[in-house]
Design a protein around this motif. Structure first.
Motif, PDB file in Angstrom:
ATOM      1  N   TYR A 166       0.825  -1.213   0.000  1.00  0.00           N
ATOM      2  CA  TYR A 166       0.000   0.000   0.000  1.00  0.00           C
ATOM      3  C   TYR A 166       0.858   1.262   0.000  1.00  0.00           C
ATOM      4  O   TYR A 166       0.439   2.312  -0.507  1.00  0.00           O
ATOM      5  CB  TYR A 166      -0.970   0.000   1.190  1.00  0.00           C
ATOM      6  CG  TYR A 166      -0.324   0.305   2.516  1.00  0.00           C
ATOM      7  CD1 TYR A 166      -0.277   1.608   2.988  1.00  0.00           C
ATOM      8  CD2 TYR A 166       0.249  -0.703   3.283  1.00  0.00           C
ATOM      9  CE1 TYR A 166       0.329   1.904   4.198  1.00  0.00           C
ATOM     10  CE2 TYR A 166       0.863  -0.416   4.486  1.00  0.00           C
ATOM     11  CZ  TYR A 166       0.900   0.885   4.948  1.00  0.00           C
ATOM     12  OH  TYR A 166       1.517   1.171   6.139  1.00  0.00           O
ATOM     13  N   ARG A 167       2.076   1.191   0.557  1.00  0.00           N
ATOM     14  CA  ARG A 167       2.953   2.370   0.568  1.00  0.00           C
ATOM     15  C   ARG A 167       3.378   2.764  -0.845  1.00  0.00           C
ATOM     16  O   ARG A 167       3.538   3.944  -1.139  1.00  0.00           O
ATOM     17  CB  ARG A 167       4.173   2.117   1.451  1.00  0.00           C
ATOM     18  CG  ARG A 167       3.795   2.003   2.934  1.00  0.00           C
ATOM     19  CD  ARG A 167       4.956   1.555   3.750  1.00  0.00           C
ATOM     20  NE  ARG A 167       5.272   0.179   3.354  1.00  0.00           N
ATOM     21  CZ  ARG A 167       6.064  -0.645   4.006  1.00  0.00           C
ATOM     22  NH1 ARG A 167       6.665  -0.243   5.101  1.00  0.00           N
ATOM     23  NH2 ARG A 167       6.282  -1.868   3.594  1.00  0.00           N
ATOM     24  N   GLU A 207       0.417   4.619  -2.266  1.00  0.00           N
ATOM     25  CA  GLU A 207       0.347   5.959  -1.678  1.00  0.00           C
ATOM     26  C   GLU A 207       1.401   6.879  -2.276  1.00  0.00           C
ATOM     27  O   GLU A 207       1.132   8.047  -2.566  1.00  0.00           O
ATOM     28  CB  GLU A 207       0.505   5.882  -0.158  1.00  0.00           C
ATOM     29  CG  GLU A 207      -0.710   5.323   0.550  1.00  0.00           C
ATOM     30  CD  GLU A 207      -0.509   5.203   2.057  1.00  0.00           C
ATOM     31  OE1 GLU A 207       0.603   5.457   2.564  1.00  0.00           O
ATOM     32  OE2 GLU A 207      -1.499   4.846   2.731  1.00  0.00           O
TER      33      GLU A 207
END
Length: 130
Positions: A98-99, A102
């Motif tokens: 998910y980073r 993002e």
């Protein structure tokens, strides 16, 4: 309408498969491929020097040697001759972190999809204008 695509991935097999998938969608245009972000920058600079159009779409891997996908985006945003806003940049990565998603959003990337590229996805890449 003729379009140009730049595939940026250190895996030659993925570049070949992605080219084939684009061709199966009825894609009309040039498909170029390079192995890392630095090669992509040099490729774009050469297009500009030759007064050739920049790619309409860049399919960009994240994890590559020499210059990764995020470094590439940082570099073209700061490059005095490359207008990154003329190109749609889509991260095409095996990363499900998910980073990474993002970070892509913060960089203003046009999209983030997981490998592999599929025919329906490839068709959808050109439905929306930049």
């Amino acid at each position: 309408m003729k379009r140009n695509v730049l595939l940026v991935d250190d895996d030659d097999v993925f570049n070949m498969l992605n080219s084939k998938i684009l061709e199966k969608t009825g894609f009309h245009g040039n498909i170029y491929s390079v192995s890392n972000g630095l090669e992509a920058i040099h490729f774009l600079e050469n297009l500009i020097s030759a007064k050739q159009p920049l790619p309409d779409l860049i399919l960009l891997d994240i994890n590559m040697p020499i210059m990764d996908g995020f470094q590439f985006v940082d570099e073209i945003k700061a490059h005095p001759s490359i207008d990154h806003l003329l190109m749609k940049i889509i991260i095409l990565s095996s990363s499900i972190d998910y980073r990474d998603r993002e970070r892509a959003i913060k960089l203003g990337i046009n999209g983030y999809v997981e490998k592999p590229l599929t025919i329906p996805l490839a068709k959808s890449l050109f439905q929306d204008n930049k």
